[in-house]
Enzyme design. Structure first.
Site, PDB file in Angstrom:
ATOM      1  N   LYS A 110       9.624 -38.240 -20.684  1.00 15.87           N
ATOM      2  CA  LYS A 110       8.224 -38.925 -20.479  1.00 15.87           C
ATOM      3  C   LYS A 110       8.334 -40.316 -20.601  1.00 15.87           C
ATOM      4  CE  LYS A 110       6.002 -34.911 -19.268  1.00 15.87           C
ATOM      5  NZ  LYS A 110       6.749 -33.864 -19.939  1.00 15.87           N
TER       6      LYS A 110
HETATM    7  C1  LIG Z   1       7.073 -32.434 -19.199  1.00 18.73           C
HETATM    8  C2  LIG Z   1       8.362 -31.862 -19.671  1.00 18.73           C
HETATM    9  C3  LIG Z   1       8.978 -30.963 -18.604  1.00 18.73           C
HETATM   10  C4  LIG Z   1       8.286 -30.587 -17.478  1.00 18.73           C
HETATM   11  O1  LIG Z   1       8.451 -31.798 -16.541  1.00 18.73           O
HETATM   12  P1  LIG Z   1       7.253 -31.804 -15.085  1.00 18.73           P
HETATM   13  O2  LIG Z   1       7.506 -33.148 -14.761  1.00 18.73           O
HETATM   14  O3  LIG Z   1       5.957 -31.642 -15.910  1.00 18.73           O
HETATM   15  O4  LIG Z   1       7.786 -30.581 -14.494  1.00 18.73           O
HETATM   16  C5  LIG Z   1      10.002 -30.474 -19.074  1.00 18.73           C
HETATM   17  N1  LIG Z   1      10.668 -30.704 -20.259  1.00 18.73           N
HETATM   18  C6  LIG Z   1      10.293 -31.451 -21.354  1.00 18.73           C
HETATM   19  C7  LIG Z   1      10.940 -31.756 -22.366  1.00 18.73           C
HETATM   20  C8  LIG Z   1       9.083 -32.197 -20.979  1.00 18.73           C
HETATM   21  O5  LIG Z   1       8.463 -33.083 -21.821  1.00 18.73           O
END
Ligand SMILES: *Cc1c(COP(=O)(O)O)cnc(C)c1O
Length: 493
Positions: A110
């Protein structure tokens, strides 16, 4: 380049307006009118830095930003906050290439988008003469919350309120959030799950009365969730960058295809790879990996999206999601950019919890492969890759690694694959260490951190060191029905 809602054709806005608003006023998501092509050839990009690739990609989408503005945003975001100058390194293991997207401040992918979003947003506010304070309203399944808090903490002209499912995040994820500093940060636990948090936030965005009340007090909402196009565009960058990395190391030549494997929850990350292909990046398959909340696997197998099922808490909590918001952008696209058709399906999702796409739309999904990993599969592959390659991956990445293994067995397709490695194993230490040896379960969280350090030889990230002793600064928990009340209380309106 203008943006329009996935739910009607009449509201065209600029990139900066789309970033400011987060969600279109009809509840739809903003999409670019068309996916722009890269204007620099991949050959000419091979030796570019991460920041240079970011500029080459993002300028095609954010056309109302000046070169100076956009470069300022990029260079402020991708700096020494990352613990490696390459920002997103590739590691070869288990017959694939792990694209490590967790070298930012909060050790999850993120950070790739949330390091830049505050700059994009404050620049957008300036461009549109916005004088209201921008209130970032965010629902999190664990990682977005901390990354958004870290990005927006003490950013002038903004405040941030994060809602998380009180019993749906890992101990380290929770500790990271509730210890967040910054006078403009608020963290609130809710008694429901992630979908309840996300629905509550979307309802507040769609509440016109609340919006005008806010406006009269000098506030307006925006979103740090991946429904914001300002989250999605920065995520396209690292797919292009990883491709260039594979060219540079000699694994592929420019023009060769790659597969991408993405552990998926809200469908933002994998959608960014789909947009990368739209820009001209040679991608063969999008391998969409789910955990036991396998609503997307079922969707790709049957063409039916059905969220009416039990919500499972897994060891990959950031993917514990039954309503994958960004799928709407793909649905819109495969419906031939038909907003009316998309609206009909989203209405059905809202009213009955499910919808079915047409055969013609199904054909447009030929490049997608869906798979899922059980809790046992997830643990097994962590242990296997540790034993064979001495490389420790987190539980989310493990879901992807398992699905990729299945995919290769299923198809014999040996196209070089990039697996999005979405979190540091340190963020999910307990589950990761238990996967390696179940006797670890009796140890404390930080004992496990030290043990993980010993096994992996990877330095304990600052994000973890920081919370060892940090005081809890946020302890509010509310029912999901009371989210709006809580926002009003925080803002004193
Ligand atoms: C948010 C997240 C995901 C999923 O990603 P999306 O874009 O919501 O599909 C997968 N792994 C981790 C560690 C995340 O923080």
């Amino acid at each position: 380049m203008n943006y329009k809602s996935t739910r009607n054709d009449n509201e065209l806005v600029s990139a900066s307006e789309a970033i400011l608003r987060g969600l279109a006023s009809d509840g739809g998501l903003y999409v670019p009118e068309s996916i722009p092509k890269l204007s620099t050839s991949l050959d000419d990009m091979v030796n570019m830095s991460y920041q240079e690739v970011a500029y080459a990609v993002m300028k095609e989408f954010l056309t109302d930003f000046t070169e100076t503005e956009l470069k300022h945003c990029i260079n402020s975001a991708y700096d020494s906050k990352f613990d490696t100058p390459v920002i997103a390194p590739l590691k070869a293991a288990d017959g694939a290439h792990f694209l490590e997207l967790f070298h930012g401040k909060t050790i999850a992918f993120k950070d790739m988008a949330l390091s830049i979003l505050p700059y994009l947003l404050t620049t957008s506010a300036k461009k549109n003469n916005v004088t209201n304070e921008i209130v970032i309203l965010t629902a999190t399944s664990g990682d977005t919350g901390k990354a958004a808090l870290a990005g927006f903490a003490d950013v002038p002209g903004t405040s941030i309120i994060v809602f998380y499912p009180k019993s749906g995040v890992s101990p380290i994820q929770e500790k990271q959030m509730v210890t967040q500093r910054g006078d403009n940060t608020y963290v609130v636990g809710i008694t429901g799950n992630f979908d309840d948090a996300q629905t509550g936030v979307k309802n507040m965005f769609n509440d016109k009365e609340l919006a005008s009340e806010m406006n009269s007090k000098g506030y307006q909402f925006s979103s740090a969730n991946s429904i914001n196009i300002g989250r999605l565009v920065p995520q396209i960058v690292y797919y292009v960058y990883s491709y260039l990395g594979l060219v540079k190391e000699g694994t592929i030549k420019v023009g060769d295809k790659i597969n991408v494997v993405v552990p998926t929850g809200n469908f933002g990350n994998i959608l960014a790879s789909y947009y990368a292909k739209g820009m001209g990046l040679p991608i063969n398959k999008f391998i969409c990996a789910s955990n036991e909340n396998k609503v997307l696997y079922d969707f790709f197998s049957t063409g039916i999206y059905d969220k009416n099922r039990e919500f499972v808490l897994t060891s990959s909590p950031s993917m514990d999601i039954l309503i994958s918001s960004n799928l709407e952008r793909l649905i819109y696209k495969i419906a031939g950019a038909d907003a009316a058709k998309n609206l009909e399906l989203m209405k059905s999702l809202n009213e009955t919890g499910k919808y079915e796409i047409t055969d013609a739309m199904k054909k447009e999904l030929a490049d997608f492969y869906g798979g899922y990993a059980s809790e046992e599969d997830t643990a097994k592959i962590i242990a296997k890759i540790y034993e064979n390659d001495n490389y420790i991956i987190d539980t989310h990445t493990a879901v992807a690694a398992h699905v990729y293994e299945q995919y290769v067995k299923d198809t014999n397709d040996t196209t070089p694959a990039v697996i999005a490695s979405t979190a540091s194993p340190y963020k999910f230490t307990r589950s990761v260490m238990n996967a390696i040896d179940s006797s670890y379960d009796s140890k404390g969280d930080f004992e496990l951190v030290d043990e993980l350090n010993r096994l992996s030889n990877v330095k304990v990230p600052e994000a973890i060191e920081d919370i060892r002793t940090a005081p809890v600064l946020h302890d509010v928990v509310v029912e999901s029905e009371d989210m709006c009340k809580q926002v009003k209380k925080i803002l004193d309106i």
